[in-house]
Design a protein around this motif. Structure first.
Motif, PDB file in Angstrom:
ATOM      1  N   GLU A  87       9.089  -9.272 -12.331  1.00 14.75           N
ATOM      2  CA  GLU A  87       7.505  -9.275 -12.603  1.00 14.75           C
ATOM      3  C   GLU A  87       6.797  -8.696 -11.668  1.00 14.75           C
ATOM      4  O   GLU A  87       5.873  -7.928 -12.074  1.00 14.75           O
ATOM      5  N   LYS A  88       6.950  -8.890 -10.514  1.00 15.14           N
ATOM      6  CA  LYS A  88       6.023  -8.825  -9.370  1.00 15.14           C
ATOM      7  C   LYS A  88       6.065  -6.876  -9.123  1.00 15.14           C
ATOM      8  O   LYS A  88       5.232  -6.243  -9.040  1.00 15.14           O
ATOM      9  N   ALA A  89       7.527  -6.311  -9.389  1.00 14.91           N
ATOM     10  CA  ALA A  89       7.726  -5.143  -9.382  1.00 14.91           C
ATOM     11  C   ALA A  89       7.007  -4.422 -10.527  1.00 14.91           C
ATOM     12  O   ALA A  89       6.503  -3.259 -10.571  1.00 14.91           O
ATOM     13  N   GLN A  90       7.235  -4.796 -12.015  1.00 18.59           N
ATOM     14  CA  GLN A  90       6.417  -4.461 -13.009  1.00 18.59           C
ATOM     15  C   GLN A  90       4.914  -4.471 -12.765  1.00 18.59           C
ATOM     16  O   GLN A  90       4.410  -3.297 -13.025  1.00 18.59           O
ATOM     17  N   GLN A  91       4.458  -5.269 -11.971  1.00 23.92           N
ATOM     18  CA  GLN A  91       2.773  -5.374 -11.794  1.00 23.92           C
ATOM     19  C   GLN A  91       2.513  -4.080 -10.710  1.00 23.92           C
ATOM     20  O   GLN A  91       1.569  -3.518 -11.064  1.00 23.92           O
ATOM     21  N   LEU A  92       3.542  -3.891  -9.745  1.00 23.79           N
ATOM     22  CA  LEU A  92       3.144  -3.296  -8.905  1.00 23.79           C
ATOM     23  C   LEU A  92       3.250  -1.561  -9.270  1.00 23.79           C
ATOM     24  O   LEU A  92       2.586  -0.753  -9.118  1.00 23.79           O
ATOM     25  N   LEU A  93       4.489  -1.317 -10.180  1.00 26.72           N
ATOM     26  CA  LEU A  93       4.433  -0.147 -10.810  1.00 26.72           C
ATOM     27  C   LEU A  93       3.171   0.392 -11.624  1.00 26.72           C
ATOM     28  O   LEU A  93       2.818   1.308 -11.798  1.00 26.72           O
ATOM     29  N   PHE A  94       2.924  -0.611 -12.572  1.00 22.38           N
ATOM     30  CA  PHE A  94       1.606  -0.587 -13.287  1.00 22.38           C
ATOM     31  C   PHE A  94       0.522  -0.308 -12.646  1.00 22.38           C
ATOM     32  O   PHE A  94      -0.534   0.772 -12.803  1.00 22.38           O
ATOM     33  N   LEU A  95       0.081  -0.961 -11.633  1.00 17.06           N
ATOM     34  CA  LEU A  95      -1.067  -0.591 -10.719  1.00 17.06           C
ATOM     35  C   LEU A  95      -0.953   0.531  -9.916  1.00 17.06           C
ATOM     36  O   LEU A  95      -1.999   1.298  -9.780  1.00 17.06           O
ATOM     37  N   ARG A  96       0.358   0.904  -9.552  1.00 20.09           N
ATOM     38  CA  ARG A  96       0.564   2.393  -8.905  1.00 20.09           C
ATOM     39  C   ARG A  96       0.000   3.310 -10.189  1.00 20.09           C
ATOM     40  O   ARG A  96      -0.662   4.534  -9.652  1.00 20.09           O
ATOM     41  N   ARG A  97       0.357   3.094 -11.330  1.00 14.56           N
ATOM     42  CA  ARG A  97       0.186   4.167 -12.337  1.00 14.56           C
ATOM     43  C   ARG A  97      -1.231   4.127 -12.647  1.00 14.56           C
ATOM     44  O   ARG A  97      -1.834   5.525 -12.790  1.00 14.56           O
ATOM     45  N   CYS A  98      -1.931   3.099 -12.456  1.00 12.17           N
ATOM     46  CA  CYS A  98      -3.550   3.053 -12.665  1.00 12.17           C
ATOM     47  C   CYS A  98      -4.330   3.853 -11.602  1.00 12.17           C
ATOM     48  O   CYS A  98      -5.006   4.483 -11.814  1.00 12.17           O
ATOM     49  N   ILE A  99      -3.676   3.602 -10.346  1.00 13.98           N
ATOM     50  CA  ILE A  99      -4.180   4.214  -9.248  1.00 13.98           C
ATOM     51  C   ILE A  99      -4.062   5.739  -9.381  1.00 13.98           C
ATOM     52  O   ILE A  99      -5.090   6.456  -8.915  1.00 13.98           O
ATOM     53  N   MET A 100      -2.970   6.085  -9.733  1.00 10.38           N
ATOM     54  CA  MET A 100      -2.764   7.609  -9.671  1.00 10.38           C
ATOM     55  C   MET A 100      -3.412   7.976 -11.036  1.00 10.38           C
ATOM     56  O   MET A 100      -3.860   9.345 -10.818  1.00 10.38           O
ATOM     57  N   GLY A 101      -3.409   7.385 -12.112  1.00  8.78           N
ATOM     58  CA  GLY A 101      -4.492   7.856 -13.049  1.00  8.78           C
ATOM     59  C   GLY A 101      -5.835   8.073 -12.756  1.00  8.78           C
ATOM     60  O   GLY A 101      -6.395   9.143 -13.114  1.00  8.78           O
ATOM     61  N   LEU A 102      -6.374   7.088 -12.079  1.00  4.34           N
ATOM     62  CA  LEU A 102      -7.838   7.192 -11.792  1.00  4.34           C
ATOM     63  C   LEU A 102      -7.901   8.259 -10.902  1.00  4.34           C
ATOM     64  O   LEU A 102      -8.913   8.870 -10.951  1.00  4.34           O
ATOM     65  N   ARG A 103      -7.146   8.551  -9.899  1.00  2.27           N
ATOM     66  CA  ARG A 103      -7.211   9.645  -8.975  1.00  2.27           C
ATOM     67  C   ARG A 103      -6.930  10.928  -9.784  1.00  2.27           C
ATOM     68  O   ARG A 103      -7.735  11.896  -9.383  1.00  2.27           O
ATOM     69  N   ALA A 104      -6.301  11.095 -10.899  1.00  2.08           N
ATOM     70  CA  ALA A 104      -5.958  12.088 -11.795  1.00  2.08           C
ATOM     71  C   ALA A 104      -7.309  12.517 -12.674  1.00  2.08           C
ATOM     72  O   ALA A 104      -7.828  13.674 -12.657  1.00  2.08           O
ATOM     73  N   VAL A 105      -8.104  11.575 -12.999  1.00  2.00           N
ATOM     74  CA  VAL A 105      -8.989  11.707 -13.592  1.00  2.00           C
ATOM     75  C   VAL A 105     -10.291  12.400 -12.834  1.00  2.00           C
ATOM     76  O   VAL A 105     -11.102  12.991 -13.238  1.00  2.00           O
ATOM     77  N   ALA A 106     -10.224  11.612 -11.356  1.00  2.00           N
ATOM     78  CA  ALA A 106     -11.323  11.989 -10.659  1.00  2.00           C
ATOM     79  C   ALA A 106     -11.182  13.400 -10.196  1.00  2.00           C
ATOM     80  O   ALA A 106     -12.104  14.255 -10.170  1.00  2.00           O
ATOM     81  N   ALA A 107      -9.931  13.982 -10.142  1.00  2.00           N
ATOM     82  CA  ALA A 107      -9.647  15.181  -9.963  1.00  2.00           C
ATOM     83  C   ALA A 107      -9.620  16.309 -11.008  1.00  2.00           C
ATOM     84  O   ALA A 107     -10.288  17.557 -10.890  1.00  2.00           O
ATOM     85  N   ASP A 108      -9.443  15.813 -12.422  1.00  2.00           N
ATOM     86  CA  ASP A 108      -9.596  16.784 -13.557  1.00  2.00           C
ATOM     87  C   ASP A 108      -9.860  15.937 -14.592  1.00  2.00           C
ATOM     88  O   ASP A 108      -8.974  15.069 -15.198  1.00  2.00           O
ATOM     89  N   PRO A 109     -11.079  16.164 -15.321  1.00  2.00           N
ATOM     90  CA  PRO A 109     -11.417  14.997 -16.406  1.00  2.00           C
ATOM     91  C   PRO A 109     -10.397  15.403 -17.657  1.00  2.00           C
ATOM     92  O   PRO A 109     -10.485  14.276 -18.428  1.00  2.00           O
ATOM     93  N   LEU A 110      -9.958  16.413 -17.777  1.00  2.00           N
ATOM     94  CA  LEU A 110      -9.322  16.693 -18.839  1.00  2.00           C
ATOM     95  C   LEU A 110      -7.608  16.116 -18.768  1.00  2.00           C
ATOM     96  O   LEU A 110      -6.860  16.270 -19.634  1.00  2.00           O
ATOM     97  N   THR A 111      -7.670  15.461 -17.582  1.00  2.05           N
ATOM     98  CA  THR A 111      -6.069  14.916 -17.587  1.00  2.05           C
ATOM     99  C   THR A 111      -5.839  13.820 -18.806  1.00  2.05           C
ATOM    100  O   THR A 111      -6.575  13.134 -18.988  1.00  2.05           O
TER     101      THR A 111
END
Length: 154
Positions: A87-111
């Motif tokens: 479960e710890k790994a699932q949470q870690l992977l989800f948070l990593r995807r959220c951070i990467m998604g937030l960075r992607a939206v900051a770079a390109d709003p149409l992502t």
């Protein structure tokens, strides 16, 4: 509130008025990442195990990283020798995807974001839907969170 919640809150210094992804989320990510920085190869191994290993033998990437990841309590071995993520790994992977998604939206709003990531970031008010209909804009809270994440080095 139990001792675990208190421990998580004490891990990161929170400035008064800091608007982050949620102290408990960043505290979890910071706790895992504090002395246990994972490489891209280790993240790839976690993602491969999360998707499921279809053959009897894991890939070279998974085999190379399994010992360290199981020591960090991110992978576990079943009695029959199969690998699964915790479960710890699932949470870690989800948070990593959220951070990467937030960075992607900051770079390109149409992502295009994955639905669960977009839902989570929207619920936490880090992104807002664009008036034009497609894509998302990053909110002030999202920018503050990205700044906090960058200062933590995550």
């Amino acid at each position: 509130m139990g001792w675990a919640a208190t421990e998580l809150r004490c891990l990161l210094p929170l400035r008064s008025g800091a608007r982050t992804m949620g102290a408990e989320h960043l505290a979890f990510y910071g706790k895992v990442m504090k002395n246990e920085k994972l490489t891209t190869d280790e993240y790839d191994a976690l993602e491969q195990v999360a998707r499921g290993i279809k053959t009897e033998r894991p890939s070279a990437c998974v085999a190379r990283n399994a010992k360290r990841l199981s020591g960090l309590k991110l992978l576990s071995y079943a009695r029959d020798g199969r690998l699964s993520i915790t479960e710890k790994a699932q949470q870690l992977l989800f948070l990593r995807r959220c951070i990467m998604g937030l960075r992607a939206v900051a770079a390109d709003p149409l992502t295009r974001l994955e639905s669960d990531v977009a839902y989570f970031l929207g619920k936490k008010a880090h992104i807002v839907a664009r008036a034009e209909g497609e894509g998302h804009d990053i909110s002030d809270k999202g920018r503050d969170s990205l700044a906090d994440i960058d200062t933590l080095g995550l």
